[in-house]
Write an enzyme that holds these catalytic residues in place. Structure first.
Site: not given
Ligand code: IPE
Ligand code: IPE
Ligand code: MG
Length: 236
Positions: A16, A64
């Protein structure tokens, strides 16, 4: 006191913080995802070097899909690129690829490429690199319940056959041990629908590092920390 370290077979990582990494640099979120994808192979090589048997990486959740279309398109584009990239280094290291998640939600060409990679690396006997793509723990559990219901209805199984082992065997992670260690980067301290069933007794580690900045060295430090934890499993 015993000096014996905990055995560590399976590490799971919630990768993340890609978006925030980009934001901090005034770059589009896509730049963070691109950098994040580059880190994956480095961490896989390191885990393999450390003798880890299973590494499960959360790359894209079922939730996502609810992101803006252009971001989903970017992520799917990167995934396509990643799946078609050079895997010779991983092959050389005997790494086996496996993908878990809701494949029916992915484009056909991606599904085909996943099947090809799984097939090409099937004979490898080294670490399993398990990618969670379009993965949701609740979907996985519901699917398992449906499979069991269908078997019972058909008469191939009776209600009394259903136990923890059987239920585990109906999940995408069948024949994989549960994660010993779950790492989440970026400072968020939640599970976000990842491996809900399987993390029952995982040790949790939350790192404030954003995924694109995550390094092999930090992974080593976390493994070191894990080694000194006391895993009690409800006993005294
Ligand atoms: C979890 O991260 C999913 C992945 C890392 C693929 P998200 O960024 O989607 O999760 P939330 O929304 O912060 O819980
Ligand atoms: C994790 O990074 C990757 C996916 C969830 C696909 P994020 O896209 O959630 O990055 P933040 O949490 O917005 O920084
Ligand atoms: Mg995230």
């Amino acid at each position: 006191m015993s000096e014996k370290k905990n055995s560590l077979e399976h590490i799971a990582i919630i990768m993340d913080g890609n978006g925030r990494w980009a934001q901090k640099r005034n770059l589009p979120r896509a730049a963070g995802h691109k950098k994040g994808a580059e880190v994956v192979k480095e961490i896989a090589q390191e885990a393999n070097k450390r003798g880890i048997k299973f590494l499960t990486l959360y790359a894209f959740s079922t939730e996502n899909w609810n992101r803006p279309k252009d971001e989903v398109d970017t992520l799917m584009g990167l995934l396509r690129q990643y799946l078609k990239s050079d895997f010779s280094e991983l092959q050389k290291n005997n790494i086996r690829i496996r993908v878990i998640g809701e494949r029916n939600m992915l484009d056909k060409d991606i599904v085909a490429q996943i099947a090809k990679l799984e097939n090409d690396t099937e004979q490898n006997t080294g670490m399993v690199l398990c990618l969670a793509i379009s993965y949701g723990g609740r979907h996985e559990i519901v699917n398992a319940a449906k499979k069991i219901a269908a078997l019972v209805k058909k008469g191939d199984m009776s209600e009394s056959d259903v136990d923890i082992k059987l239920f585990s065997d109906m999940l995408y992670t069948q024949d994989m041990p549960d994660p010993d260690l779950l790492i989440r980067t970026s400072g968020e301290q939640r599970i976000s629908n990842f491996l809900l069933w399987q993390v029952a007794y995982a040790e949790l580690f939350f790192s404030s590092t954003l995924w694109p900045d995550f390094t092999a060295q930090e992974l080593d430090e976390i493994i070191e920390n894990f080694g000194s934890r006391e895993r009690r499993y409800g006993k005294v």
